[in-house]
Scaffold this motif. Structure first.
Motif, PDB file in Angstrom:
ATOM      1  N   GLN A  68      12.994   7.122   3.545  1.00 51.98           N
ATOM      2  CA  GLN A  68      11.774   7.937   3.558  1.00 51.98           C
ATOM      3  C   GLN A  68      11.380   8.330   2.142  1.00 51.98           C
ATOM      4  O   GLN A  68      10.207   8.374   1.799  1.00 51.98           O
ATOM      5  N   GLN A  69      12.396   8.596   1.316  1.00 53.04           N
ATOM      6  CA  GLN A  69      12.094   8.978  -0.056  1.00 53.04           C
ATOM      7  C   GLN A  69      11.410   7.837  -0.775  1.00 53.04           C
ATOM      8  O   GLN A  69      10.475   8.027  -1.550  1.00 53.04           O
ATOM      9  N   PHE A  76       7.186  17.372   2.727  1.00 52.18           N
ATOM     10  CA  PHE A  76       6.951  18.139   1.511  1.00 52.18           C
ATOM     11  C   PHE A  76       8.027  17.841   0.478  1.00 52.18           C
ATOM     12  O   PHE A  76       7.735  17.581  -0.689  1.00 52.18           O
ATOM     13  N   ILE A  77       9.281  17.874   0.913  1.00 57.13           N
ATOM     14  CA  ILE A  77      10.379  17.658  -0.038  1.00 57.13           C
ATOM     15  C   ILE A  77      10.344  16.241  -0.588  1.00 57.13           C
ATOM     16  O   ILE A  77      10.609  16.000  -1.772  1.00 57.13           O
ATOM     17  N   ALA A  78       9.989  15.265   0.259  1.00 55.93           N
ATOM     18  CA  ALA A  78       9.923  13.884  -0.217  1.00 55.93           C
ATOM     19  C   ALA A  78       8.874  13.763  -1.316  1.00 55.93           C
ATOM     20  O   ALA A  78       9.121  13.196  -2.385  1.00 55.93           O
ATOM     21  N   LEU A  79       7.681  14.346  -1.051  1.00 56.88           N
ATOM     22  CA  LEU A  79       6.620  14.275  -2.054  1.00 56.88           C
ATOM     23  C   LEU A  79       7.029  15.022  -3.313  1.00 56.88           C
ATOM     24  O   LEU A  79       6.797  14.572  -4.431  1.00 56.88           O
ATOM     25  N   HIS A  80       7.660  16.176  -3.096  1.00 58.15           N
ATOM     26  CA  HIS A  80       8.113  17.007  -4.215  1.00 58.15           C
ATOM     27  C   HIS A  80       9.035  16.203  -5.121  1.00 58.15           C
ATOM     28  O   HIS A  80       8.871  16.157  -6.343  1.00 58.15           O
ATOM     29  N   ARG A  81       9.987  15.522  -4.513  1.00 66.84           N
ATOM     30  CA  ARG A  81      10.926  14.752  -5.320  1.00 66.84           C
ATOM     31  C   ARG A  81      10.232  13.589  -6.023  1.00 66.84           C
ATOM     32  O   ARG A  81      10.519  13.303  -7.185  1.00 66.84           O
ATOM     33  N   SER A  82       9.320  12.920  -5.303  1.00 67.51           N
ATOM     34  CA  SER A  82       8.599  11.809  -5.919  1.00 67.51           C
ATOM     35  C   SER A  82       7.818  12.279  -7.136  1.00 67.51           C
ATOM     36  O   SER A  82       7.812  11.635  -8.179  1.00 67.51           O
ATOM     37  N   MET A  83       7.150  13.421  -6.964  1.00 73.58           N
ATOM     38  CA  MET A  83       6.325  13.916  -8.058  1.00 73.58           C
ATOM     39  C   MET A  83       7.165  14.274  -9.276  1.00 73.58           C
ATOM     40  O   MET A  83       6.770  14.010 -10.413  1.00 73.58           O
ATOM     41  N   LEU A  84       8.348  14.846  -9.032  1.00 72.04           N
ATOM     42  CA  LEU A  84       9.217  15.198 -10.152  1.00 72.04           C
ATOM     43  C   LEU A  84       9.718  13.926 -10.827  1.00 72.04           C
ATOM     44  O   LEU A  84       9.733  13.796 -12.032  1.00 72.04           O
ATOM     45  N   GLN A  85      10.128  12.977  -9.999  1.00 75.35           N
ATOM     46  CA  GLN A  85      10.683  11.724 -10.500  1.00 75.35           C
ATOM     47  C   GLN A  85       9.661  10.948 -11.310  1.00 75.35           C
ATOM     48  O   GLN A  85       9.946  10.465 -12.400  1.00 75.35           O
TER      49      GLN A  85
END
Lengths: 485, 503
Positions: free
Chosen positions: A429-430, B391-400
């Protein structure tokens, strides 16, 4: 006291390659002129089309050439007519030559103003600059542009240009585009010019500043870096929310035959005691009270005055720190610009040295500011560098206000890593999320940045002004439906 | 509490706003009982003797005084009660031993804090031993259970107002993580059971019980000894709860103060990510300009509050006009009229939700793209399950990928483009410094940006820019004037006139 009038000549490319974007050009120009009608009634506007089937301009009559350039309207004080004309711009049949149009525009301005009104005249060109310009009778195209721009400089004429190209052009047209872009950039050698490239209809709507506000300085004085180092700066607001216009309340009590009726409504306040609601308390008997929890503590105005902080006007540097120490989300309010005092060479260089050093070392400055003497409020904020990329624009700073301790509420939130596994995305998913973010890229390398704040107009304001114009002609018109761009 | 005293987020097109002297829209009110352990253990010194040592008790009193002062300045209508347990003297409506409800004149036990309450509470340590006294309330051989009694008293104090509109909390301040540690056998199990049951009963009635632990480096407060059960922490939550050990008194006080503030949600909004995919998030106002309390009018003869009434009068005829229905704007030499409905219709271009438009690299978010304070966003699974995951997935993507999200946020009055910037959680010795989540930054439109730099352009060749040598000199200057350990919001507002109110 006569304020010199600003004069603007719109030069609009209406050739066949522009037809698809002309509806947006019409919107942009009507908004521009409508706002002048509302806020700058004494400004003058002229409109020149190029790429038209017919030719109509004085230069053609006087010296020949300058075909397909049509003066739709001479330079006159702005009025309702020009708004209407711009609603429906006639489409042309020939490819437009912007150099011709510029010369015609200059000619109109010089004939109207001569040596007067310098610095208040502007040519505004809207084109895709995709079509080749004609070769001049003598010399190169560059020489010609140099001559033209020198003439503009001599008469204090500014140059604003919006180049709209929606689709990437096939290689056949590329050499023409490159040449045109080069020629347009030439203008900035001699004149005050601004050339903006947009590639979408929405960005076109925001590309021209439709309302000219005379900027007012918030502060003029010394930026004190220590007891001995001072730099003379001027501070202006960089951003300030343009609010929905305040509409006055309407009273229809006065008969319509009364020509002097203002139809305005006044608001009257009466103060009554809570204990005895029938008694009105006159102003002399009122004092201010300060709420402290459930109690109200009376304070006379003398006490207020003695307590109110009366700091000295001044801008003082508290020190420098790494820019990473201050997170973006702590910026509290509108942004200010600090520019070096105009014409002051020492100030310009000092600001430039510090700004460039700050950029190199990734540092920012913390300032303590009081804009006016006896103002009663102090702000603390961060000064960040704005190194200019144009030779004729000096380096400057941006200033953002930071919160005081009591403005911050330090709530605690659970850390994501402590959440149960069902709430966390798995590797698959990530990855999908990463791809999603990559896909919805608003700033791909082969295009202009989309939805840039500088080019995105406030849709509610736009809607209001269009409706205002519509209602002035049809008082019963209802609000047109909204379509998102 | 009025989260937006300056009305930064209010629609200003209506000039009635200047009239809002008495307006207080408080949809949710909070009632808090501060339950403070006063046992002899609380009077141990924190830290080693090198510090200007103070007691745990002092830390608790300091942080509560601090939050009371903030509360009273914030114009809040929240109510508080202060209750000590493990005391010698008793003072409570249930006449139970070891529990002392502290109060001052002119207010009820549970009421808005007054200036007098804060003043006397702040200096309570001086007279505490003689007036109230400290004593262990749970000792072997006795059936006394001061913790049980304290919970009972607190629950009774909160028996006003309906849980629907009022949020009720009991905050327990203690450094004893094992209150029944000295008791053995059946008595112990019994006392633990009844105390936990008491807490459950309170929670059933809508009261939330929170523990504010005071721990020292070598003996961290361990909730699994007793309190985890009491406040209903399970499994992962226990781990989440770990209070970080503190070395210094200031850190302890800081941590406590942060925990006292209940997170007040400004709004719950729907965040549309893509066609058909919506998640829900809560917004919080972590940063807002704090204005001193509002000014109101008083009758100078009686010192009582006045009520303002307004009436509308026609400027031409002097006749009274009833709530005027129409507004107008001058244009082309005439007045163009609008009805209030038409005006609302113009402003209504979105449905009040957050709508994702795309992403951009972080360096495209310039320093001058700001107008107002930012709003913090945190996900919630309450209405839409799976919101947090997305939300957390997007959050991590944006940080990455170092990007921010561009979105359209349409309130009914003032729709704006916003930038959503992801922030990773950051902790330090004084607790959480940055919460994990996203910050919504309000972006200006083209109409809001002024191009002042261009004013200074000249048609001449160019303006001077600094040489490398000059830049080097500037760098030296900057290094000399470096601010060590600068952190945002370390300054208090010198213009805060509430400082005056010490009458």
């Amino acid at each position: 006291m006569a304020r010199s009038k600003e004069a603007l000549v719109l030069l609009l490319d209406v050739g066949p390659s522009m037809h698809s974007i002309l509806p947006e050009v019409e919107k942009l120009c009507t908004m521009l002129v409508q706002k002048k009608l509302m806020f700058n009634k004494n400004h003058e506007v002229g409109v020149v089309l190029f790429g038209t089937e017919e030719t109509k301009n004085e230069l053609e009559k006087e010296v020949g050439g300058y075909e397909n350039v049509f003066v739709l309207r001479d330079i006159k004080v702005v009025d309702a007519d020009v708004v209407d004309i711009l609603h429906n711009i006639p489409r042309g049949k020939f490819p437009g030559d912007f150099v011709d149009a510029i010369v015609v525009g200059i000619d109109m301005l010089i004939k109207k103003f001569g040596e007067t009104n310098k610095g208040k005249q502007c040519l505004c060109l809207v084109t895709n600059a995709q079509c080749p310009t004609k070769d001049p009778y003598e010399g190169t195209k560059e020489d010609q542009v140099d001559k033209i721009s020198s003439n503009m400089k001599a008469h204090g004429i500014k140059f604003d240009c919006v180049v709209i190209r929606e689709n990437p052009v096939e290689s056949a047209g590329k050499s023409v585009i490159d040449e045109n872009d080069h020629l347009l950039n030439q203008f900035s050698k001699n004149t005050i010019s601004k050339i903006v490239h947009v590639d979408s209809p929405l960005a076109l709507l925001g590309a021209l500043r439709t309302r000219s506000i005379s900027p007012v300085t918030v502060f003029r004085g010394d930026l004190e870096l220590g007891s001995t180092m001072k730099i003379k700066v001027w501070v202006y607001k960089k951003t300030s929310e343009e609010k929905f216009p305040a509409l006055k309340k309407y009273s229809d009590k006065a008969p319509s035959s009364d020509k002097y009726a203002t139809h305005e409504v006044k608001v009257d306040f009466e103060y009554r005691s809570k204990e005895d609601p029938d008694k009105v308390v006159p102003p002399e008997q009122r004092i201010k009270g300060y709420r402290y929890g459930p109690q109200v503590i009376p304070i006379s105005s003398a006490e207020w005055d003695s307590v109110k902080l009366k700091p000295d006007k001044g801008v003082k540097l508290l020190g420098f720190t790494d820019s990473s120490n201050i997170k973006r989300h702590y910026y509290m309010k509108d942004v200010y610009t600090f520019i070096p005092e105009p014409g002051n060479r020492k100030a310009i260089v000092a600001v430039s040295a510090i700004a460039r050093a700050m950029k190199e070392l990734n540092k920012v400055a913390i300032l303590r500011c009081v804009w006016k003497q006896g103002q009663g409020s102090v702000v603390i904020g961060i000064l960040s560098p704005n190194v200019s990329c144009m030779d004729n624009i000096p380096d400057s700073f941006y200033f953002n206000i930071l919160p005081f301790a009591e403005d911050v509420r330090e709530f605690q939130f659970p850390s994501f890593s402590r959440f149960p596994a069902t709430w966390l995305p798995n590797a698959h998913q990530q990855e999908a999320s990463d791809n999603f973010v990559r896909m919805l890229d608003l700033a791909p390398s082969d295009r202009e940045e989309m939805l840039k704040p500088e080019f995105t107009p406030n849709p509610v304001l736009e809607r209001f002004y269009r409706y205002l114009d519509l209602k002035s002609k049809q008082p019963d018109a209802s609000v047109p439906p909204w379509t998102a761009p | 509490m009025n989260l937006d005293p300056q009305g930064l987020f209010r629609d200003h097109s209506d000039s009635d706003d200047e009239f809002e002297l008495e307006k207080e829209k408080d949809p949710s009110k909070e009632m808090v009982v501060y339950l403070i352990d006063a046992s002899p253990k609380m009077f141990d010194l924190v830290g080693n003797d090198e510090d200007k040592s103070q007691t745990y008790f002092h830390a608790a009193i300091s942080s509560i005084s601090q939050s009371l002062k903030t509360q009273i300045i914030g114009k809040s209508s929240d109510e508080v009660a202060i209750c000590f347990f493990n005391t010698k003297e008793k003072k409570n409506l249930q006449d139970l031993n070891g529990v002392f409800v502290f109060n001052v004149n002119d207010r009820e036990f549970l009421d808005q804090p007054t200036a007098k309450l804060i003043k006397e509470f702040s200096c309570i340590e001086g007279t505490f031993m003689s007036n109230i006294g400290s004593q262990y309330g749970i000792i072997p051989g006795s059936r006394e259970n001061s913790l049980y009694s304290a919970l009972w008293v607190a629950q009774a104090l909160l028996r006003k107002g309906s849980p629907k509109y009022v949020s009720k909390r009991i905050l327990v301040f203690t450094n004893e993580d094992n209150p029944f540690g000295n008791i053995t056998g059946a008595a112990k199990t019994d006392m633990i059971r009844t105390t936990v049951q008491r807490a459950y009963d309170a929670q059933e009635m809508g009261i939330s019980i929170e523990i504010l632990p005071l721990s020292i480096p070598n003996e961290p407060f361990n909730v699994s000894h007793f309190y985890a059960d009491l406040i209903g922490l399970e499994g992962d939550e226990v781990a989440q709860f770990l209070p970080s050990a503190v070395e210094r008194l200031e850190d302890m006080t800081d941590q406590l103060t942060k925990r006292i503030f209940k997170k007040r949600i400004v709004r719950t909004i729907s965040f549309s990510i893509a066609e058909g995919i919506n998640i829900e998030v809560n917004t919080y106002a972590l940063i807002r300009p704090a204005l001193p309390g509002s000014v109101t009018w008083l009758d100078s003869v009686t010192n009582l509050s006045l009520k303002a009434e307004r009436s509308f009068i026609c400027a031409d005829t002097g006749a009274l006009v009833h709530e005027p229905p129409k507004r107008f704007h001058p244009y082309k030499n005439e007045n163009v009229k609008f009805s209030v409905d038409e005006l609302s219709e113009i402003k209504r271009i979105s449905n009040g939700h957050l709508c994702l438009l795309g992403f951009k690299p972080l360096d495209l978010l310039k320093d001058y793209h700001n107008l107002k304070p930012s709003t913090f966003i945190f996900p919630t699974d309450e209405a839409i399950i799976g919101s947090t995951k997305i939300f957390i997935a997007l959050h991590r993507s944006m940080l990455q990928l170092k990007r921010f999200a561009l979105a359209f946020y349409g309130g009914s009055a003032n729709p704006r483009l916003v930038a959503l910037v992801a922030q990773d959680g950051v902790t330090s010795s004084s607790g959480q410094v940055e919460p994990p989540g996203m910050h919504m930054i309000y972006l200006p439109f083209s109409d809001d940006i002024r191009h002042v730099e261009e004013l200074q352009t000249t048609a001449d060749a160019g303006v001077p820019h600094a040489t490398d040598d000059q830049i080097k000199k500037a760098s030296v200057l900057m290094k000399r004037m470096e601010l060590k350990d600068f952190s945002v919001c370390q300054f208090a507002n010198p213009g805060d006139s509430s400082v005056v109110i010490n009458k």
